[in-house]
Design a protein around this motif. Structure first.
Motif, PDB file in Angstrom:
ATOM      1  N   THR B 158       1.009  -1.285  -0.111  1.00  0.00           N
ATOM      2  CA  THR B 158      -0.059   0.032  -0.107  1.00  0.00           C
ATOM      3  C   THR B 158       0.704   1.195   0.039  1.00  0.00           C
ATOM      4  OG1 THR B 158      -1.599  -1.333   1.063  1.00  0.00           O
ATOM      5  CG2 THR B 158      -1.958   1.147   0.782  1.00  0.00           C
ATOM      6  N   VAL B 159       1.881   1.152   0.689  1.00  0.00           N
ATOM      7  CA  VAL B 159       2.889   2.282   1.018  1.00  0.00           C
ATOM      8  C   VAL B 159       3.589   2.701  -0.461  1.00  0.00           C
ATOM      9  CG1 VAL B 159       4.964   3.332   2.118  1.00  0.00           C
ATOM     10  CG2 VAL B 159       3.056   2.311   3.345  1.00  0.00           C
ATOM     11  N   ARG B 160       4.070   1.630  -0.843  1.00  0.00           N
ATOM     12  CA  ARG B 160       4.579   1.725  -2.222  1.00  0.00           C
ATOM     13  C   ARG B 160       3.833   2.034  -3.389  1.00  0.00           C
ATOM     14  NH1 ARG B 160       9.651  -0.717  -2.988  1.00  0.00           N
ATOM     15  NH2 ARG B 160       9.321  -2.137  -1.429  1.00  0.00           N
ATOM     16  N   HIS B 161       2.438   1.756  -3.496  1.00  0.00           N
ATOM     17  CA  HIS B 161       1.844   1.892  -4.780  1.00  0.00           C
ATOM     18  C   HIS B 161       0.896   2.678  -4.436  1.00  0.00           C
ATOM     19  CE1 HIS B 161       4.012  -1.314  -6.732  1.00  0.00           C
ATOM     20  NE2 HIS B 161       3.980  -2.103  -5.926  1.00  0.00           N
ATOM     21  N   GLY B 162       0.002   3.141  -3.250  1.00  0.00           N
ATOM     22  CA  GLY B 162      -0.751   4.034  -2.913  1.00  0.00           C
ATOM     23  C   GLY B 162      -2.245   3.310  -3.308  1.00  0.00           C
ATOM     24  N   ILE B 163      -3.114   4.211  -3.304  1.00  0.00           N
ATOM     25  CA  ILE B 163      -4.542   3.736  -3.336  1.00  0.00           C
ATOM     26  C   ILE B 163      -5.068   4.851  -4.516  1.00  0.00           C
ATOM     27  CG2 ILE B 163      -6.774   3.316  -2.426  1.00  0.00           C
ATOM     28  CD1 ILE B 163      -5.022   2.858   0.155  1.00  0.00           C
ATOM     29  N   ARG B 164      -5.934   4.038  -5.451  1.00  0.00           N
ATOM     30  CA  ARG B 164      -6.461   4.835  -6.439  1.00  0.00           C
ATOM     31  C   ARG B 164      -5.779   5.884  -7.084  1.00  0.00           C
ATOM     32  NH1 ARG B 164     -10.225   4.396  -2.155  1.00  0.00           N
ATOM     33  NH2 ARG B 164     -11.456   2.422  -2.344  1.00  0.00           N
ATOM     34  N   ASN B 165      -4.566   6.008  -7.346  1.00  0.00           N
ATOM     35  CA  ASN B 165      -3.912   7.165  -7.951  1.00  0.00           C
ATOM     36  C   ASN B 165      -3.745   6.786  -9.353  1.00  0.00           C
ATOM     37  OD1 ASN B 165      -1.258   5.796  -8.369  1.00  0.00           O
ATOM     38  ND2 ASN B 165      -1.397   5.837  -6.217  1.00  0.00           N
ATOM     39  N   ASP B 166      -3.533   7.903 -10.176  1.00  0.00           N
ATOM     40  CA  ASP B 166      -3.344   7.829 -11.775  1.00  0.00           C
ATOM     41  C   ASP B 166      -1.996   7.594 -11.916  1.00  0.00           C
ATOM     42  OD1 ASP B 166      -5.890   8.678 -11.615  1.00  0.00           O
ATOM     43  OD2 ASP B 166      -5.447  10.906 -11.762  1.00  0.00           O
ATOM     44  N   THR B 167      -0.888   7.667 -11.005  1.00  0.00           N
ATOM     45  CA  THR B 167       0.164   7.601 -11.469  1.00  0.00           C
ATOM     46  C   THR B 167       1.087   6.054 -11.449  1.00  0.00           C
ATOM     47  OG1 THR B 167       0.846   7.963  -9.113  1.00  0.00           O
ATOM     48  CG2 THR B 167       1.052  10.076 -10.681  1.00  0.00           C
ATOM     49  N   ASP B 168       0.459   5.276 -10.685  1.00  0.00           N
ATOM     50  CA  ASP B 168       1.005   3.905 -10.468  1.00  0.00           C
ATOM     51  C   ASP B 168      -0.022   2.824 -10.975  1.00  0.00           C
ATOM     52  OD1 ASP B 168       2.050   1.471  -9.683  1.00  0.00           O
ATOM     53  OD2 ASP B 168       2.904   2.495  -7.908  1.00  0.00           O
ATOM     54  N   PRO B 169       0.238   2.097 -11.993  1.00  0.00           N
ATOM     55  CA  PRO B 169      -0.721   1.161 -12.598  1.00  0.00           C
ATOM     56  C   PRO B 169      -0.882   0.150 -11.548  1.00  0.00           C
ATOM     57  CG  PRO B 169       1.436   1.207 -13.730  1.00  0.00           C
ATOM     58  CD  PRO B 169       1.492   2.233 -12.678  1.00  0.00           C
ATOM     59  N   ASP B 170       0.132  -0.174 -10.563  1.00  0.00           N
ATOM     60  CA  ASP B 170      -0.247  -1.181  -9.683  1.00  0.00           C
ATOM     61  C   ASP B 170      -0.998  -0.791  -8.245  1.00  0.00           C
ATOM     62  OD1 ASP B 170       0.858  -3.047 -11.353  1.00  0.00           O
ATOM     63  OD2 ASP B 170       2.905  -2.723 -10.449  1.00  0.00           O
ATOM     64  N   ALA B 171      -1.583   0.664  -8.429  1.00  0.00           N
ATOM     65  CA  ALA B 171      -2.040   0.880  -7.028  1.00  0.00           C
ATOM     66  C   ALA B 171      -3.225   0.330  -7.155  1.00  0.00           C
ATOM     67  CB  ALA B 171      -2.629   2.458  -7.465  1.00  0.00           C
ATOM     68  N   ARG B 172      -3.407   0.212  -5.503  1.00  0.00           N
ATOM     69  CA  ARG B 172      -4.979  -0.447  -5.062  1.00  0.00           C
ATOM     70  C   ARG B 172      -5.989   0.199  -5.771  1.00  0.00           C
ATOM     71  NH1 ARG B 172      -3.528  -4.562  -1.521  1.00  0.00           N
ATOM     72  NH2 ARG B 172      -1.709  -4.111  -0.254  1.00  0.00           N
ATOM     73  N   TRP B 173      -6.894  -0.542  -6.192  1.00  0.00           N
ATOM     74  CA  TRP B 173      -8.039   0.195  -6.810  1.00  0.00           C
ATOM     75  C   TRP B 173      -9.381  -0.827  -6.738  1.00  0.00           C
ATOM     76  CZ3 TRP B 173      -7.238   4.498  -9.890  1.00  0.00           C
ATOM     77  CH2 TRP B 173      -8.431   4.919 -10.415  1.00  0.00           C
ATOM     78  N   SER B 174     -10.281  -0.033  -6.329  1.00  0.00           N
ATOM     79  CA  SER B 174     -11.703  -0.474  -6.446  1.00  0.00           C
ATOM     80  C   SER B 174     -12.565   0.744  -6.084  1.00  0.00           C
ATOM     81  CB  SER B 174     -12.118  -1.208  -5.015  1.00  0.00           C
ATOM     82  OG  SER B 174     -11.894  -0.248  -3.946  1.00  0.00           O
ATOM     83  N   GLU B 175     -13.741   0.681  -6.780  1.00  0.00           N
ATOM     84  CA  GLU B 175     -14.562   2.124  -7.148  1.00  0.00           C
ATOM     85  C   GLU B 175     -15.930   1.557  -6.412  1.00  0.00           C
ATOM     86  OE1 GLU B 175     -13.686   3.989 -10.506  1.00  0.00           O
ATOM     87  OE2 GLU B 175     -15.094   5.590 -10.165  1.00  0.00           O
ATOM     88  N   MET B 176     -16.582   2.400  -5.564  1.00  0.00           N
ATOM     89  CA  MET B 176     -17.825   1.942  -5.190  1.00  0.00           C
ATOM     90  C   MET B 176     -18.887   2.876  -6.251  1.00  0.00           C
ATOM     91  SD  MET B 176     -19.674   2.412  -1.521  1.00  0.00           S
ATOM     92  CE  MET B 176     -21.330   2.732  -1.193  1.00  0.00           C
TER      93      MET B 176
END
Lengths: 477, 290
Positions: B158-176
């Motif tokens: 989580t620290v490395r890739h972040g959450i729901r950001n546009d910059t990292d393709p591996d960012a944690r992602w989900s959308e309600m």
């Protein structure tokens, strides 16, 4: 006062050299003993050994600045116990009040390091250059090989004493035999050498050259003492009513009109402060009582009673002039004032000894985490975090059980525990930090209260010795 | 004035003429040694301003001949400390956190250093005490609830890739989804009552019963059958006492109607490897680590 001076008088007075003459007597003997004992204490104390086990230094008196410990025989003072030192300083202060109100400047006359070392330096001076008359002659003589030889010898001996004095000081701050070895092989820390040299220099200059000027111009204590003396305080004084009119020529006409003082100057010649006690109480007098010894010797020789110069209070002098009998010494010493000082002094002393005996060898401080004050857990429980600092003041590792007591139901959880839950091991002579959690279940009142009082404890597993600190638990309320 | 001198009889010095209850102040000249010391300090002061940075100019200040700068000194000290820590930092950077012993110096260095990394980079959103800010939807990192997992590995990711950001393709992602577009206000109200019931709060039982149907249709895919949440999707647990944005009726209604979209930057490009591992170790030992 007939004519105003042609040129304004100089406001500066050069020092008059003083050549105290050798003297024998009760007080001189007492002073020799005090000098011997105090110097022995100073020079020898660091060399006394004291077994404290394998983990602690075996020096009886040691100020370990780096380790922040003060060792005194079986007592070990930690920085947080500095109040013991403060208490001792207060006792020292009150002790000086007591002695000053009873006996005047008795500290100055007998035990002040300036007096003791000056006395020692004068002793050396007398051994090398001879007694008063010889020294006066040498002082006035032109420089010759002999004068140079005597002076250099004297200064060399003084300097050796001074060096030993500075040298003894540093041994209080490190293991004496180790440091002595390092000093001799020139591998000791620079600060040890500089401390020794600075203290050697001050000893050499203060004891050898400045002497009574230190008391007259530098030291604040005589001025403070002057404010603490009253008309009943014993000081060294001259029985004016008995001695005057003074006169040398006992067989001359009208000699029967003369007082007991034969104006032999013995009292003046022995005075290390260079004053004439017959002029009355003076700022420079350190009450060393050597003039009493000198005068008593003369009085005995001329068949008069001793005590022309004596320990007297101001009130005595007036009363005796009016014809009253001399008052016994205890009446001067036992007064409400001195009794008050003594009781205050003893009270603090007893309190310190008491504190020493009840002091715990465990110390606990608790620092609640305030950001955030509490954390809600997923099951609705409320958790508070505390940082404990557990100090183990003994030389062995100790296991402690961490516990809490409270009127409400609270659970404790020690984060940094060892193999056994809620137990921590604190290494010998160290302070350990442990983070603990205190948890109130969702339906316990403490979870919803604003605050709940609790007390955290650490208890030695083996001895059951414990230390506790009160703190609060923050709930959601 | 010169002929008006008031000479003091005892010393032969003239006085200042000021008279207080018969006491006059002597007008002695300053002692020569004092005066020379004073001149000396003036010379010293001028020389100092030439040697060291001193005089303010429009945009900067004179640099001084010695080229001294406190900023350079600090940089030097920082470099010195970093050089001292280089070895242990390298160990930490290449360590596998799950097998790193808490007694390892690299672990201790990580926890202590991680606290600094956290204060400098993370505390702006998560708070200096890591307790999060509910009003902003910044999660509390001290408790035992984790949206994306609280193991060392999960935290590090989580620290490395972040959450729901546009910059990292591996960012944690989900959308309600924005349920305001899907359900009517009435239906949303019913769902809210059911969610309140799930977490054991006061609710309208009749509406909640209708909400159960909607919940099973719309929500269980992500939040699980009992509202227990699904970590792979970062879908929060709904049947516990912890709420990211708030658990009251009003806030839940807002969440369902408009959805939420919390973003965390990817720290991989911004922090060094040892800093990421350090802050991971720090977060893991704050009381909620799994």
């Amino acid at each position: 006062m007939t004519q105003p001076p042609a040129s304004p008088p100089s406001l500066y007075a050069a020092r008059e050299p003083i050549f105290p003459k050798r003297v024998k007597g009760t007080f001189r003997t007492l002073k020799w003993w005090i000098m011997g004992v105090t110097l022995a204490i100073y020079y020898l104390t660091p060399w006394i050994r004291w077994d404290r086990g394998p983990n602690l230094p075996d020096q009886a008196v040691l100020i370990d600045l780096a380790g922040r410990r003060f060792y005194f025989l079986w007592i070990e003072i930690w920085p947080h116990e500095f109040y013991f030192v403060a208490g001792l300083l207060i006792m020292a202060g009150l002790g000086l009040f007591l002695f000053t109100s009873a006996l005047g400047r008795v500290w100055c006359g007998y035990t002040c390091p300036q007096t003791v070392w000056t006395d020692l330096f004068i002793l050396v001076e007398r051994w090398i250059e001879g007694d008063r008359n010889a020294r006066v002659r040498l002082w006035n003589a032109d420089w010759s090989l002999r004068k140079v030889r005597l002076r250099v010898t004297k200064w060399a001996v003084w300097f050796l004493i001074a060096l030993a004095t500075g040298g003894a000081w540093v041994f209080y701050f490190a293991d004496a035999p180790t440091l002595a070895g390092q000093l001799l092989t020139f591998s000791a820390p620079l600060v040890a050498y500089s401390t020794i040299l600075i203290l050697a220099a001050t000893t050499f200059v203060f004891g050898g050259f400045m002497r009574e000027q230190v008391c007259n111009y530098m030291c604040p204590w005589p001025r403070i003492q002057a404010a603490m003396m009253d008309e009943s305080t014993l000081t060294v004084a001259y029985r004016h009513w008995r001695g005057e009119p003074r006169g040398k020529h006992r067989k001359a006409e009208g000699a029967d009109q003369l007082g007991d003082c034969i104006d032999c100057m013995a009292c003046v010649n022995v005075c290390p402060a260079g004053i004439d006690i017959r002029d009355g109480q003076q700022m420079e007098c350190i009450t060393c009582a050597l003039c009493i010894d000198a005068c008593d010797e003369i009085m005995e020789r001329i068949g008069k009673p001793r005590g022309l110069i004596d320990y007297l209070a101001l009130s005595d002098e007036e009363a005796e002039t009016q014809g009253a009998k001399p008052r016994p010494i205890w009446q001067h010493v036992l007064r409400p004032r001195t009794i008050l000082y003594t009781s205050m002094w003893s009270l603090i002393g007893v309190a310190l000894v008491y504190a020493l005996f009840i002091r715990s060898d465990i110390d606990l401080t608790v620092e609640p985490v305030r950001n955030p004050q509490f954390v809600t857990l997923s099951d609705g429980a409320v958790r508070n975090t505390y940082t404990l600092r557990i100090r183990n003041l003994t030389a062995d590792d100790r296991d402690f059980r961490v516990m809490l007591t409270s009127d409400e139901i609270l659970r404790i959880d020690v984060e940094t525990d060892g193999p056994v839950a809620n137990h921590v091991t604190v290494p010998a002579n160290e302070t350990m930090q442990a983070r603990i959690y205190v948890i109130a279940r969702p339906d316990d009142p403490a979870a919803d209260a604003v605050t709940t009082d609790l007390r955290l404890w650490v208890e030695d597993v083996e001895t059951d010795d414990r230390a506790g600190v009160s703190t609060i638990f923050n709930g959601k309320g | 004035m010169a002929d008006n001198k008031d000479i003091d009889e005892a010393t032969g010095t003239d006085t200042t003429g000021h008279d207080w209850d018969g006491i006059k102040e002597l007008n002695n000249p300053l002692p020569r040694w004092w005066l020379w010391c004073f001149y000396g300090t003036i010379v010293w002061g001028v020389a100092y301003t030439i040697a060291y940075p001193a005089w303010p100019l429009v945009n900067s200040a004179t640099a001084g001949l010695l080229g001294y700068s406190t900023r350079a000194e600090v940089a030097e000290q920082i470099a010195e400390v970093e050089a001292q820590n280089a070895e242990v930092a390298a160990v930490l950077a290449s360590a596998d956190l799950s097998t790193l012993s808490p007694d390892d110096p690299a672990h201790r260095y990580g926890v202590a250093g991680g606290a600094s990394v956290f204060l400098a980079n993370c505390s702006q959103c998560h708070g200096a005490g890591a307790a999060g800010v509910q009003a902003g939807g910044y999660p509390n990192l001290l408790d035992d609830a984790w949206l994306w997992g609280g193991s060392l590995e999960d935290i590090e990711y989580t620290v490395r890739h972040g959450i729901r950001n546009d910059t990292d393709p591996d960012a944690r992602w989900s959308e309600m989804p924005v349920f305001g577009d899907i359900l009517s206000d009435e239906e949303i109200g019913q769902t809210v009552e059911y969610v309140l019931a799930l977490s054991g709060q006061d609710h309208d039982a009749a509406l909640a019963e209708q909400g159960l149907v909607l919940f099973e249709e719309q929500c269980t895919a992500c939040h699980g059958d009992a509202g227990e949440g699904i970590r792979d999707l970062g879908a929060p647990t709904l049947n516990d006492a912890i709420w990211l944005y708030g658990g009251d009726r009003e806030t839940i209604t807002e969440t369902i109607t408009y959805s939420r979209f919390g973003v965390m930057p990817a720290w991989g490009p911004r922090l060094d490897e040892d800093e990421i591992k350090a802050v991971t170790l720090y977060l893991h030992q704050l009381g909620g680590g799994e």
